[in-house]
Write a protein that holds these residues in place. Structure first.
Motif, PDB file in Angstrom:
ATOM      1  N   TYR A  14      86.819 148.490 111.045  1.00 50.79           N
ATOM      2  CA  TYR A  14      86.105 148.674 112.314  1.00 50.79           C
ATOM      3  C   TYR A  14      86.098 150.143 112.719  1.00 50.79           C
ATOM      4  N   GLY A  35      86.551 143.646 116.690  1.00 52.63           N
ATOM      5  CA  GLY A  35      85.241 143.056 116.940  1.00 52.63           C
ATOM      6  C   GLY A  35      85.269 142.047 118.068  1.00 52.63           C
ATOM      7  N   ASP A  64      83.520 151.961 110.719  1.00 48.04           N
ATOM      8  CA  ASP A  64      82.200 151.697 111.301  1.00 48.04           C
ATOM      9  C   ASP A  64      81.951 152.573 112.526  1.00 48.04           C
ATOM     10  N   ASN A  65      82.954 152.633 113.421  1.00 48.81           N
ATOM     11  CA  ASN A  65      82.817 153.453 114.632  1.00 48.81           C
ATOM     12  C   ASN A  65      82.583 154.921 114.278  1.00 48.81           C
ATOM     13  N   PHE A  69      77.939 148.965 119.220  1.00 53.73           N
ATOM     14  CA  PHE A  69      77.498 147.750 118.527  1.00 53.73           C
ATOM     15  C   PHE A  69      77.144 146.599 119.468  1.00 53.73           C
ATOM     16  N   ALA A  71      85.769 143.854 121.415  1.00 55.05           N
ATOM     17  CA  ALA A  71      84.552 144.545 121.865  1.00 55.05           C
ATOM     18  C   ALA A  71      83.546 143.558 122.450  1.00 55.05           C
ATOM     19  N   ARG A  87      83.294 150.575 120.267  1.00 53.44           N
ATOM     20  CA  ARG A  87      82.533 149.550 119.543  1.00 53.44           C
ATOM     21  C   ARG A  87      81.602 148.784 120.489  1.00 53.44           C
TER      22      ARG A  87
END
Length: 273
Positions: A199, A73, A202-203, A109, A76, A105
């Motif tokens: 993460y 995170g 999530d991706n 995001f 990114a 990401r």
């Protein structure tokens, strides 16, 4: 290509550099590497492209302060901020290893927008991590206090294992160097302990949203992340191309450089405006 610029982000100092003229191309490295894995490729492209290199916070020539987060995170956010700092409008992005998850990401995001994305033996979807990587993550305080000569021996074996053909001594030494300093020794283990596969989950859940040209390239003999993972990644991305490269492991940049260089230049030429 020198990293002669510095960008401050969330208390970290990011070493970066750019050279050449033409459409913008940004290279993202992975772990436990640095922009050195892309430096020769960047140099070769400066005749036709403006090429950008950077070391993620906690890596290479960037700051390695213990209180700076180095998870997916944070990286990114740093990448998206760096693209804004460079004032890049839809650059091409070429990413390796950890840089794959970071660039994905940032797009999914952090509202980063690319003209194209090439993913080379990337960490992007679960499961991930070499056996050694998983060992350090499961034993976070075991290795950060070992004597420097043992630390270097462990690093040497670990990084050499990423290559199918074996690294030349000068290449291996260049990849080792950032991690053998007083700050680099603990930083090496810190970036592993902050690794969080959530993460990647999530991706993976949003890969179907990608609406840009994507080319997944994989070393056929990658011993860190199997070829099947690369094939599955490509299948999850709408319209993605997939190429496997023979006689190449995870460090495809060193194992089969001619094939990879030709793939990168061909891809960038096909997807440039």
């Amino acid at each position: 290509m020198d990293l002669n610029e510095h960008f401050e982000h969330e208390g970290a100092t990011i070493a970066c550099g750019r050279a050449g003229t033409g459409p913008n191309v940004v290279f993202c490295h992975g772990t436990p590497f640095s922009s050195r894995v892309w430096s020769r490729y960047a140099d070769a492209l400066t005749d036709s492209f403006t090429v950008h290199l950077w070391d993620m916070p906690g890596y290479g020539q960037s700051s390695m302060t213990p209180d700076h987060p180095v998870d997916f995170g944070a990286q990114a956010r740093a990448f998206a901020a760096l693209l804004q700092h460079w004032k890049l409008d839809r650059p091409h992005v070429v990413a390796h290893d950890f840089g794959g998850a970071v660039s994905l990401r940032a797009a999914l995001f952090e509202q980063a927008v690319y003209s194209s994305l090439m993913l080379v033996d990337v960490v992007a979807i679960p499961p991930s991590g070499s056996p050694f990587f998983r060992f350090v993550a499961d034993n976070p305080t075991t290795l950060d206090a070992i004597p420097p000569y043992i630390h270097e021996a462990v690093l040497r074996a670990y990084i050499q294992n990423a290559s199918h053909r074996g690294l030349a001594e000068d290449d291996l030494q260049a990849l080792l160097e950032p991690w053998t300093s007083d700050s680099g020794h603990p930083a090496f283990y810190r970036q592993i302990t902050q690794y969080d596969e959530r993460y990647l989950v999530d991706n993976e859940g949003r890969l179907g949203e990608l609406a840009l040209p994507v080319h997944v390239v994989w070393g056929r003999e990658d011993g860190w992340i199997p070829l099947q993972t690369g094939q599955r990644l490509a299948a999850l991305i709408p319209g993605a191309e997939f190429t496997d490269v023979p006689d190449a492991g995870h460090l495809i940049q060193y194992d089969n450089p001619v094939v990879l260089a030709n793939l990168i230049r061909s891809w960038l030429s096909r997807t440039r405006p």
